[in-house]
Design a protein around this motif. Structure first.
Motif, PDB file in Angstrom:
ATOM      1  N   GLU A   1       0.714  -1.270   0.001  1.00  0.00           N
ATOM      2  CA  GLU A   1       0.121   0.204   0.061  1.00  0.00           C
ATOM      3  C   GLU A   1       0.893   1.340  -0.013  1.00  0.00           C
ATOM      4  O   GLU A   1       0.541   2.324  -0.638  1.00  0.00           O
ATOM      5  CB  GLU A   1      -0.945  -0.060   1.274  1.00  0.00           C
ATOM      6  N   LEU A   2       1.707   1.373   0.667  1.00  0.00           N
ATOM      7  CA  LEU A   2       2.805   2.416   0.762  1.00  0.00           C
ATOM      8  C   LEU A   2       3.502   2.592  -0.552  1.00  0.00           C
ATOM      9  O   LEU A   2       3.648   3.764  -1.010  1.00  0.00           O
ATOM     10  CB  LEU A   2       3.869   2.099   1.877  1.00  0.00           C
ATOM     11  N   ILE A   3       3.979   1.640  -1.184  1.00  0.00           N
ATOM     12  CA  ILE A   3       4.524   1.624  -2.671  1.00  0.00           C
ATOM     13  C   ILE A   3       3.554   2.368  -3.517  1.00  0.00           C
ATOM     14  O   ILE A   3       3.883   3.088  -4.421  1.00  0.00           O
ATOM     15  CB  ILE A   3       5.006   0.421  -3.040  1.00  0.00           C
ATOM     16  N   LYS A   4       2.294   1.788  -3.669  1.00  0.00           N
ATOM     17  CA  LYS A   4       1.153   2.299  -4.437  1.00  0.00           C
ATOM     18  C   LYS A   4       0.956   3.878  -4.171  1.00  0.00           C
ATOM     19  O   LYS A   4       0.771   4.675  -5.118  1.00  0.00           O
ATOM     20  CB  LYS A   4      -0.043   1.701  -3.948  1.00  0.00           C
ATOM     21  N   ALA A   5       1.154   4.301  -3.059  1.00  0.00           N
ATOM     22  CA  ALA A   5       1.279   5.819  -2.794  1.00  0.00           C
ATOM     23  C   ALA A   5       2.599   6.384  -3.027  1.00  0.00           C
ATOM     24  O   ALA A   5       2.457   7.969  -2.556  1.00  0.00           O
ATOM     25  CB  ALA A   5       0.899   5.990  -1.067  1.00  0.00           C
ATOM     26  N   GLY A   6       3.392   5.799  -3.615  1.00  0.00           N
ATOM     27  CA  GLY A   6       4.642   6.533  -4.238  1.00  0.00           C
ATOM     28  C   GLY A   6       5.621   6.936  -2.863  1.00  0.00           C
ATOM     29  O   GLY A   6       6.513   7.519  -3.113  1.00  0.00           O
ATOM     30  N   THR A   7       5.631   6.036  -2.086  1.00  0.00           N
ATOM     31  CA  THR A   7       6.580   6.086  -0.858  1.00  0.00           C
ATOM     32  C   THR A   7       7.727   5.261  -0.953  1.00  0.00           C
ATOM     33  O   THR A   7       7.654   4.169  -1.455  1.00  0.00           O
ATOM     34  CB  THR A   7       5.837   5.765   0.275  1.00  0.00           C
ATOM     35  N   HIS A   8       8.905   5.916  -0.436  1.00  0.00           N
ATOM     36  CA  HIS A   8      10.213   5.069  -0.270  1.00  0.00           C
ATOM     37  C   HIS A   8      10.093   4.310   0.812  1.00  0.00           C
ATOM     38  O   HIS A   8       9.857   4.573   2.118  1.00  0.00           O
ATOM     39  CB  HIS A   8      11.531   6.017  -0.197  1.00  0.00           C
ATOM     40  N   VAL A   9      10.138   2.908   0.848  1.00  0.00           N
ATOM     41  CA  VAL A   9       9.781   2.119   1.748  1.00  0.00           C
ATOM     42  C   VAL A   9      11.131   1.214   2.218  1.00  0.00           C
ATOM     43  O   VAL A   9      11.573   0.376   1.255  1.00  0.00           O
ATOM     44  CB  VAL A   9       8.650   1.194   1.406  1.00  0.00           C
ATOM     45  N   LYS A  10      11.509   1.120   3.332  1.00  0.00           N
ATOM     46  CA  LYS A  10      12.837   0.415   3.817  1.00  0.00           C
ATOM     47  C   LYS A  10      12.089  -0.799   4.684  1.00  0.00           C
ATOM     48  O   LYS A  10      11.454  -0.573   5.574  1.00  0.00           O
ATOM     49  CB  LYS A  10      13.636   1.285   4.498  1.00  0.00           C
ATOM     50  N   ALA A  11      12.411  -1.982   4.301  1.00  0.00           N
ATOM     51  CA  ALA A  11      11.993  -2.957   5.241  1.00  0.00           C
ATOM     52  C   ALA A  11      13.172  -3.573   5.799  1.00  0.00           C
ATOM     53  O   ALA A  11      14.074  -3.861   5.267  1.00  0.00           O
ATOM     54  CB  ALA A  11      11.513  -4.233   3.960  1.00  0.00           C
ATOM     55  N   ILE A  12      12.909  -3.628   7.109  1.00  0.00           N
ATOM     56  CA  ILE A  12      14.125  -4.359   7.845  1.00  0.00           C
ATOM     57  C   ILE A  12      13.846  -5.813   7.856  1.00  0.00           C
ATOM     58  O   ILE A  12      12.828  -6.328   8.478  1.00  0.00           O
ATOM     59  CB  ILE A  12      14.031  -3.802   9.295  1.00  0.00           C
ATOM     60  N   VAL A  13      14.758  -6.517   7.417  1.00  0.00           N
ATOM     61  CA  VAL A  13      14.491  -8.163   7.657  1.00  0.00           C
ATOM     62  C   VAL A  13      15.786  -8.776   7.897  1.00  0.00           C
ATOM     63  O   VAL A  13      16.818  -8.276   7.735  1.00  0.00           O
ATOM     64  CB  VAL A  13      14.422  -8.744   6.010  1.00  0.00           C
ATOM     65  N   ARG A  14      15.558  -9.899   8.638  1.00  0.00           N
ATOM     66  CA  ARG A  14      16.782 -10.442   9.396  1.00  0.00           C
ATOM     67  C   ARG A  14      17.435 -11.201   8.124  1.00  0.00           C
ATOM     68  O   ARG A  14      16.721 -11.742   7.096  1.00  0.00           O
ATOM     69  CB  ARG A  14      16.310 -11.473  10.603  1.00  0.00           C
ATOM     70  N   ASP A  15      18.508 -11.636   8.302  1.00  0.00           N
ATOM     71  CA  ASP A  15      19.501 -12.254   7.225  1.00  0.00           C
ATOM     72  C   ASP A  15      18.947 -14.025   7.145  1.00  0.00           C
ATOM     73  O   ASP A  15      19.396 -14.514   6.286  1.00  0.00           O
ATOM     74  CB  ASP A  15      21.047 -12.439   7.557  1.00  0.00           C
ATOM     75  N   SER A  16      18.068 -14.146   7.979  1.00  0.00           N
ATOM     76  CA  SER A  16      17.679 -15.433   8.270  1.00  0.00           C
ATOM     77  C   SER A  16      16.266 -15.527   7.555  1.00  0.00           C
ATOM     78  O   SER A  16      15.684 -16.643   7.521  1.00  0.00           O
ATOM     79  CB  SER A  16      17.682 -16.128   9.440  1.00  0.00           C
ATOM     80  N   SER A  17      15.691 -14.458   7.020  1.00  0.00           N
ATOM     81  CA  SER A  17      14.417 -14.503   6.567  1.00  0.00           C
ATOM     82  C   SER A  17      14.200 -15.312   5.327  1.00  0.00           C
ATOM     83  O   SER A  17      15.034 -15.552   4.526  1.00  0.00           O
ATOM     84  CB  SER A  17      13.883 -12.860   6.084  1.00  0.00           C
ATOM     85  N   ASP A  18      12.840 -15.727   5.090  1.00  0.00           N
ATOM     86  CA  ASP A  18      12.624 -16.561   3.845  1.00  0.00           C
ATOM     87  C   ASP A  18      13.016 -15.716   2.367  1.00  0.00           C
ATOM     88  O   ASP A  18      12.479 -14.758   2.318  1.00  0.00           O
ATOM     89  CB  ASP A  18      11.192 -16.889   3.886  1.00  0.00           C
ATOM     90  N   PRO A  19      13.740 -16.071   1.589  1.00  0.00           N
ATOM     91  CA  PRO A  19      14.437 -15.311   0.435  1.00  0.00           C
ATOM     92  C   PRO A  19      13.371 -15.395  -0.465  1.00  0.00           C
ATOM     93  O   PRO A  19      13.290 -14.078  -1.199  1.00  0.00           O
ATOM     94  CB  PRO A  19      15.542 -16.421  -0.096  1.00  0.00           C
ATOM     95  N   LEU A  20      12.324 -16.064  -0.578  1.00  0.00           N
ATOM     96  CA  LEU A  20      11.212 -15.865  -1.395  1.00  0.00           C
ATOM     97  C   LEU A  20      10.355 -14.744  -1.155  1.00  0.00           C
ATOM     98  O   LEU A  20       9.989 -14.051  -1.950  1.00  0.00           O
ATOM     99  CB  LEU A  20      10.445 -17.135  -1.499  1.00  0.00           C
ATOM    100  N   LYS A  21      10.325 -14.555   0.274  1.00  0.00           N
ATOM    101  CA  LYS A  21       9.398 -13.439   0.811  1.00  0.00           C
ATOM    102  C   LYS A  21      10.075 -12.111   0.488  1.00  0.00           C
ATOM    103  O   LYS A  21       9.570 -11.193   0.321  1.00  0.00           O
ATOM    104  CB  LYS A  21       8.971 -13.635   2.249  1.00  0.00           C
ATOM    105  N   VAL A  22      11.355 -12.020   0.825  1.00  0.00           N
ATOM    106  CA  VAL A  22      12.302 -11.221   0.473  1.00  0.00           C
ATOM    107  C   VAL A  22      12.356 -10.650  -0.900  1.00  0.00           C
ATOM    108  O   VAL A  22      11.986  -9.497  -1.281  1.00  0.00           O
ATOM    109  CB  VAL A  22      13.720 -11.277   1.018  1.00  0.00           C
TER     110      VAL A  22
END
Length: 293
Positions: free
Chosen positions: A21-42
């Motif tokens: 939703e934020l991307i749709k609004a033209g926002t710059h989004v930073k997502a904090i993800v752990r290095d162990s996160s599911d690569p497909l979701k990343v």
């Protein structure tokens, strides 16, 4: 210049939807993800234009540079004490150290401020974090969405499609329960993250239905009128939940043990919104109950 919003918990379903939703609004989004996160979701976040920042530890020192320049930090993390309290505290301290003016905690739930201690373990964790949040210098906004609407498809005692029953407690067959879809919650949260004037609490619901309403809906959409079942008193329900929790110490390390699920049901009949903030953003279209049963 684009707004920058930092989202923690972005690989979860709600977090991903908020980022979308934020991307749709033209926002710059930073997502904090752990290095162990599911690569497909990343990768799914990368594909919609989210800037991915991997961290090895969820610690203030590592999170502070990520938060710099953001107008709001949104937390959509899920977990137990180590996440809801400890990790969110590190994120909160990082946001403050980076000079971020606003913070939206992962409080997406029923209005737990009116629920006594001990009645819902997961809500108690959010209240514990909230005590730290209240003492901080940052401007916080909690979004209460009631229950996520997909629970109506889980065959819980409230709306048991398999058993064709609808449950209620005490004399609350007419009690209105707040439900919000995950997509609606995400859309509203994205709006709130970009709104510098939000108050401390916002309350939303895609729709509000009672057990009696669900019985009528079952007849219309499930081709059979479900049986309305009196499950007893709220006092008895509370006592039962406490006994079940005491007998299941292993459940303390689980996010949704059976007694925690029962605590959520108890909370549905204990609190509901007195007023809604649905009309705060007039361009939002709210889902209907008919599409969620």
């Amino acid at each position: 210049m684009k707004n920058t919003i930092v989202v923690a918990g972005a690989t979860g379903n709600l977090g991903h939807s908020i980022c979308t939703e934020l991307i749709k609004a033209g926002t710059h989004v930073k997502a904090i993800v752990r290095d162990s996160s599911d690569p497909l979701k990343v990768d799914a976040l990368k594909k919609i234009g989210v800037e991915i920042i991997e961290v090895t530890q969820f610690k203030e020192k590592e999170l502070t540079p990520i938060c710099q320049g953001a107008s709001c930090v949104v937390s959509a993390v899920t977990g137990l004490h180590d996440v809801i309290v400890n990790a969110q505290l590190e994120l909160l301290h990082a946001a403050i150290a980076a000079g971020v003016p606003r913070f939206i905690p992962s409080d997406f739930s029923s209005e737990f401020t009116n629920i006594p201690e001990g009645e819902n373990r997961n809500f108690d964790l959010r209240k514990e974090f909230g005590q730290h949040l209240e003492k901080s210098s940052i401007k916080a906004t909690t979004i209460f969405n009631g229950c996520f609407a997909d629970i109506l498809r889980y065959n819980t005692p409230l709306f048991n499609v398999k058993g064709q029953t609808v449950a209620y407690y005490d004399d609350k067959a007419y009690w209105k329960i707040d439900f919000t879809t995950m997509d609606d919650t995400a859309a509203f949260t994205a709006k709130a993250a970009l709104d510098a004037t939000t108050p401390r609490y916002l309350r939303i619901a895609s729709f509000r239905v009672s057990p009696n309403d669900l019985v009528a809906l079952s007849e219309q959409y499930k081709d059979k009128r479900f049986k309305l079942v009196d499950m007893g008193s709220m006092e008895g329900f509370s006592a039962y939940n406490k006994i079940q929790r005491a007998q299941d110490s292993a459940g303390e390390d689980e996010l949704y043990p059976k007694w925690q699920q029962a605590q959520y049901l108890y909370s549905m009949f204990l609190v509901h919104h007195e007023a809604l903030d649905n009309d705060r953003y007039l361009d939002l279209m709210w889902s209907k109950v008919e599409d969620n049963i």
